[in-house]
Enzyme design. Structure first.
Site, PDB file in Angstrom:
ATOM      1  N   ASP A  68      14.564 -18.473  97.104  1.00 34.96           N
ATOM      2  CA  ASP A  68      14.694 -19.245  96.326  1.00 34.96           C
ATOM      3  C   ASP A  68      13.597 -19.664  95.105  1.00 34.96           C
ATOM      4  O   ASP A  68      12.133 -19.093  95.565  1.00 34.96           O
ATOM      5  CB  ASP A  68      14.465 -21.240  97.303  1.00 34.96           C
ATOM      6  CG  ASP A  68      13.892 -20.787  98.466  1.00 34.96           C
ATOM      7  OD1 ASP A  68      13.331 -20.366  98.907  1.00 34.96           O
ATOM      8  OD2 ASP A  68      13.898 -22.177  99.644  1.00 34.96           O
ATOM      9  N   ASN A 137      15.648 -31.098 107.597  1.00 41.61           N
ATOM     10  CA  ASN A 137      17.552 -31.970 107.262  1.00 41.61           C
ATOM     11  C   ASN A 137      18.421 -30.533 107.233  1.00 41.61           C
ATOM     12  O   ASN A 137      19.731 -31.306 107.926  1.00 41.61           O
ATOM     13  CB  ASN A 137      17.591 -32.783 105.781  1.00 41.61           C
ATOM     14  CG  ASN A 137      17.329 -32.109 104.804  1.00 41.61           C
ATOM     15  OD1 ASN A 137      17.455 -30.344 105.054  1.00 41.61           O
ATOM     16  ND2 ASN A 137      17.539 -32.029 103.462  1.00 41.61           N
ATOM     17  N   HIS A 139      18.267 -27.810 106.609  1.00 42.40           N
ATOM     18  CA  HIS A 139      18.699 -26.592 105.376  1.00 42.40           C
ATOM     19  C   HIS A 139      18.213 -25.394 104.870  1.00 42.40           C
ATOM     20  O   HIS A 139      17.420 -25.252 105.669  1.00 42.40           O
ATOM     21  CB  HIS A 139      17.703 -27.919 103.641  1.00 42.40           C
ATOM     22  CG  HIS A 139      16.411 -27.681 103.588  1.00 42.40           C
ATOM     23  ND1 HIS A 139      15.770 -28.663 103.080  1.00 42.40           N
ATOM     24  CD2 HIS A 139      15.616 -26.983 103.516  1.00 42.40           C
ATOM     25  CE1 HIS A 139      14.386 -28.700 103.420  1.00 42.40           C
ATOM     26  NE2 HIS A 139      14.739 -26.986 103.406  1.00 42.40           N
TER      27      HIS A 139
HETATM   28  C1  GLP Z   1      10.969 -25.526 102.079  1.00 45.43           C
HETATM   29  C2  GLP Z   1      11.839 -23.919 101.172  1.00 45.43           C
HETATM   30  C3  GLP Z   1      12.581 -23.386 102.879  1.00 45.43           C
HETATM   31  C4  GLP Z   1      12.115 -23.660 104.468  1.00 45.43           C
HETATM   32  C5  GLP Z   1      11.608 -25.297 104.383  1.00 45.43           C
HETATM   33  C6  GLP Z   1      10.953 -24.753 106.076  1.00 45.43           C
HETATM   34  O1  GLP Z   1      12.103 -26.537 101.341  1.00 45.43           O
HETATM   35  N1  GLP Z   1      12.607 -24.265 100.551  1.00 45.43           N
HETATM   36  O2  GLP Z   1      12.696 -22.080 103.042  1.00 45.43           O
HETATM   37  O3  GLP Z   1      12.482 -22.637 105.106  1.00 45.43           O
HETATM   38  O4  GLP Z   1      11.727 -25.661 103.430  1.00 45.43           O
HETATM   39  O5  GLP Z   1       9.364 -25.079 105.771  1.00 45.43           O
HETATM   40  P1  GLP Z   1       8.257 -24.996 106.148  1.00 45.43           P
HETATM   41  O6  GLP Z   1       8.039 -24.358 107.090  1.00 45.43           O
HETATM   42  O7  GLP Z   1       7.102 -25.097 105.025  1.00 45.43           O
HETATM   43  O8  GLP Z   1       8.349 -26.557 107.017  1.00 45.43           O
END
Ligand code: GLP
Length: 249
Positions: A68, A137, A139
């Site tokens: 992304d 959440n 995602h």
């Molecule tokens: C972000 C990214 C994801 C990532 C997630 C968790 O928004 N788009 O690809 O896996 O959130 O992030 P973190 O590893 O900083 O908790």
């Protein structure tokens, strides 16, 4: 098959994750790696850099495709995922930058950018190992909770929860982009193997719901239950709920 590796702490999680990624690189030197951003994989990337510097890994034939990118940020913007990947991994290993793929946050035509990215993934010929973090959440990439699963690369409006969670990297929450490009669920599910990383208690509920709850687009990562080869590396805190429900033997 679902395999869960429990890590005592972040350091152990990072080493286990890096071991799995490096096994892929060693077994298939021209592998296609699906990469993730966020704080979770940073330690694994550091470990890969260390092993590369020792001479144990060769990325010269590896091709990468990222999940992304924020819409509206250039690759030079410090919070863009292109900048993140360059600084946290690509600049420190012998991967060729043209072999790395990330959506272009500044593309003038969003629809054209989504099809360009889908074509790029297709041309690569299939992701061998897709690294994933998980949002609080549920995602994955930026596939936010929704009423349906979006199949391919698309533009998404970020939820306030995600923007707030990611605001820690920006000066204020208002600076967090409102939209992002993300691979879709079909792109992710087409990977031969998935490596999902999770750390901390803020991920415990999402991880439990994703791996053992109903399969629903309201918890995007729950679709991973339909994948044949998912490896989860998570620390005690992220696995807390799964352990309490008796799923960790
Ligand atoms: C972000 C990214 C994801 C990532 C997630 C968790 O928004 N788009 O690809 O896996 O959130 O992030 P973190 O590893 O900083 O908790």
């Amino acid at each position: 098959m679902l395999t869960i590796y429990q890590a005592r702490d972040y350091n152990e999680l990072s080493r286990k994750a890096a071991n799995i990624i490096s096994a892929q690189v060693i077994m298939k030197p021209n592998a296609i790696l699906g990469m993730a951003t966020g704080s979770t994989p940073v330690g694994a990337y550091q470990q890969l850099i260390e092993w590369y510097q020792k001479g144990d890994l060769d990325f010269s034939k590896i091709r990468c495709v990222n999940l992304d990118e924020y819409k509206g940020l250039s690759g030079e913007h410090k919070q863009s995922y292109r900048y993140f990947m360059n600084r946290n991994l690509f600049e420190h290993i012998n991967i060729s930058l043209p072999n790395t793929n990330i959506p272009n946050g500044l593309a003038p035509d969003s629809e054209a950018e989504c099809s360009r990215y889908n074509n790029a993934i297709q041309t690569l010929g299939g992701i061998d190992l897709q690294v994933l973090g998980i949002g609080g959440n549920g995602h994955i990439g930026f596939n936010e909770p929704d009423t349906d699963f979006k199949k391919e690369t698309h533009l998404v409006a970020l939820t306030e929860e995600t923007r707030t969670a990611n605001a820690r990297f920006f000066s204020t929450v208002d600076e967090v982009p409102t939209h992002a490009y993300t691979m879709g669920i079909k792109n992710i599910m087409s990977a031969k193997r998935i490596l999902l990383l999770a750390t901390g208690s803020s991920k415990a509920q999402a991880l439990y719901d994703s791996l053992y709850g109903p399969i629903t687009p309201h918890v995007p990562a729950s679709i991973l239950q339909l994948h044949n080869d998912v490896i989860v590396v998570a620390d005690d805190k992220a696995l807390d709920m799964i352990e309490k429900k008796g799923f960790l033997k």
